[in-house]
Design a protein around this motif. Structure first.
Motif, PDB file in Angstrom:
ATOM      1  N   PHE A 161      22.437  36.286  -1.879  1.00 37.72           N
ATOM      2  CA  PHE A 161      22.631  35.814  -0.491  1.00 37.72           C
ATOM      3  C   PHE A 161      23.185  34.216  -0.986  1.00 37.72           C
ATOM      4  N   VAL A 162      24.421  33.963  -0.037  1.00 39.80           N
ATOM      5  CA  VAL A 162      24.984  32.748  -0.229  1.00 39.80           C
ATOM      6  C   VAL A 162      25.045  32.133   1.170  1.00 39.80           C
ATOM      7  N   HIS A 163      24.488  30.861   1.222  1.00 38.25           N
ATOM      8  CA  HIS A 163      24.659  30.099   2.575  1.00 38.25           C
ATOM      9  C   HIS A 163      25.572  28.882   2.301  1.00 38.25           C
ATOM     10  N   THR A 164      26.690  28.823   3.057  1.00 34.66           N
ATOM     11  CA  THR A 164      27.616  27.699   2.942  1.00 34.66           C
ATOM     12  C   THR A 164      27.211  26.746   4.174  1.00 34.66           C
ATOM     13  N   PHE A 165      26.699  25.681   3.665  1.00 37.46           N
ATOM     14  CA  PHE A 165      26.539  24.676   4.990  1.00 37.46           C
ATOM     15  C   PHE A 165      27.789  24.149   5.752  1.00 37.46           C
TER      16      PHE A 165
END
Length: 419
Positions: free
Chosen positions: A377-381
């Motif tokens: 899982f990747v979250h880009t702010f």
């Protein structure tokens, strides 16, 4: 043996090509933060860490240190991008925000394969190395109808590595690159005042081209618990986008940038692995991407205007913790510099690659002694680049009249099998 390797490699490539239809989207500029689900779970760090066959895509020397086998994966990518026109700064009653999310979900496949043969190791990686998509239902003053771009880039990388000794390896990949592009809704620029080749700026459907480059790498164990790696990917000179020769510099030139990565993998404890990379992507060397949009020449002309991007330097860090013999968890962080200058925001409404900080999570489950499942899982702010709004409108609109925002989420899963 040779026939078996060739058959399996060709089959893997054919399967991946058959469902490669959508791009990776902008994270570290136009590039994904990492290649392979395990590496993405670790902030993208891969240059010094041979995890599985997907590591081949980041450092060809890793081919000597991963087990024979294959990996296949699929990621669902969801970017959120918008542009706000600074109307008040130009005497209008209000600012106007344009939503660029006409297409919201992207499915990104990847795959890799490795087989040893005597002192050499053969690998193949097929993956999306970059791309960009914007789709504005409401045109942000560029023309009529929907506006946006779709850029997709595919790498096929046959790889050969050689073990110098038990602890050190060198490798080389031939990067066979295919990419395609389309633009729509840019009619305000499709005339002799702004384009060197009117009629080849917008609404011409997809155009595609190919190119060949190379990657070289070294990976080695320099201490019992420490490995290092270095990898360099050459610039790829691509065939021109003839249908967009009035948009991109030098009559439709759009090449793939060079990239240099260095990294480490430190086994800090029997169950704890710490990895890290630093990568530089040389966007400024490419006219279509690096040239300023302020250049006083026509779009599509010799050394003509581009997106005005700076080079990106990305720092990637990750930790893998083995919780049980059958399960490991991963945590990572990726910080890349923003390539978009505040003086170049208008043209980058089409390519708002302003993302900087990424948090990554992942887990690996051992299914059998020879297979495992990896989830990431990747979250880009959310990040914003504000336009200077200091330049009087020289054309359809000022070149820095917009504020750009982007944030992203991605979730993926891959299956890893060792022979």
């Amino acid at each position: 043996m040779y026939a078996t390797i060739l058959r399996r490699s060709s089959l893997a490539a054919a399967i991946l090509l058959s469902f490669y239809t959508l791009p990776a989207l902008a994270t570290n500029g136009l590039a994904p933060i990492g290649l392979g689900m395990e590496h993405r779970s670790l902030g993208g760090a891969a240059t010094g860490y041979a995890a599985n066959t997907s590591s081949i895509a980041s450092n060809p020397a890793a081919t000597s240190f991963v087990e024979d086998g294959f990996d296949v994966g699929l990621e669902i990518f969801q970017p959120k991008r918008s542009a706000t026109f600074n109307g008040k700064a130009f005497g209008m009653p209000a600012d106007v925000t344009y939503d660029g999310n006409g297409k919201q979900n992207f499915f990104i496949p990847e795959g890799s394969y490795k087989r040893s043969f005597k002192q050499f190791d053969f690998g193949l990686a097929v993956y999306g190395n970059g791309g960009m998509n914007t789709s504005y239902e409401k045109n942000p003053n560029f023309g009529t109808g929907k506006a946006g771009v779709d850029y997709q880039q595919l790498f096929i990388a046959p790889t050969l590595s050689y073990k110098l000794n038990e602890h050190h390896s060198i490798g080389v990949s031939a990067n066979l690159v295919y990419h395609k592009f389309k633009a729509e809704g840019l009619q305000n620029f499709d005339n002799a005042r702004f384009s060197a080749n009117p009629g080849h700026v917008t609404n011409n459907g997809y155009d595609s081209s190919t190119g060949i480059g190379a990657s070289i790498g070294w990976q080695g164990k320099v201490a019992p618990n420490l490995s290092l790696g270095v990898a360099y990917r050459s610039k790829v000179s691509m065939g021109k986008f003839d249908q967009y020769s009035g948009l991109f510099a030098n009559g439709g030139e759009f090449d793939v940038p060079a990239a240099l990565s260095v990294g480490f993998a430190w086994q800090a404890a029997p169950s704890t692995l710490i990895v890290g990379d630093v990568q530089k992507i040389s966007y400024s060397d490419l006219a279509a991407i690096g040239n300023s949009s302020h250049k006083p020449v026509q779009f599509g002309g010799k050394d003509g205007p581009g997106f005005g991007w700076k080079d990106v330097t990305a720092v990637k860090l990750g930790v893998k913790q083995q919780v049980t013999p059958q399960m490991a968890v991963m945590l990572g962080y990726n910080k890349g510099t923003n390539p978009v200058r505040s003086s170049e925001t208008t043209v980058n409404v089409l390519a708002p690659g302003v993302a900087e900080q990424h948090l990554t999570l992942g887990a690996e489950w051992q299914l059998t002694p020879k297979s495992s499942l990896i989830a990431s899982f990747v979250h880009t702010f959310e990040n914003e680049t504000k336009g200077d709004t200091t330049v009087p409108p020289p054309g359809p609109i000022a070149l820095d009249a917009y504020n750009l925002k982007m944030k992203q989420n991605a979730i993926g899963v891959s299956y890893s099998h060792r022979f």
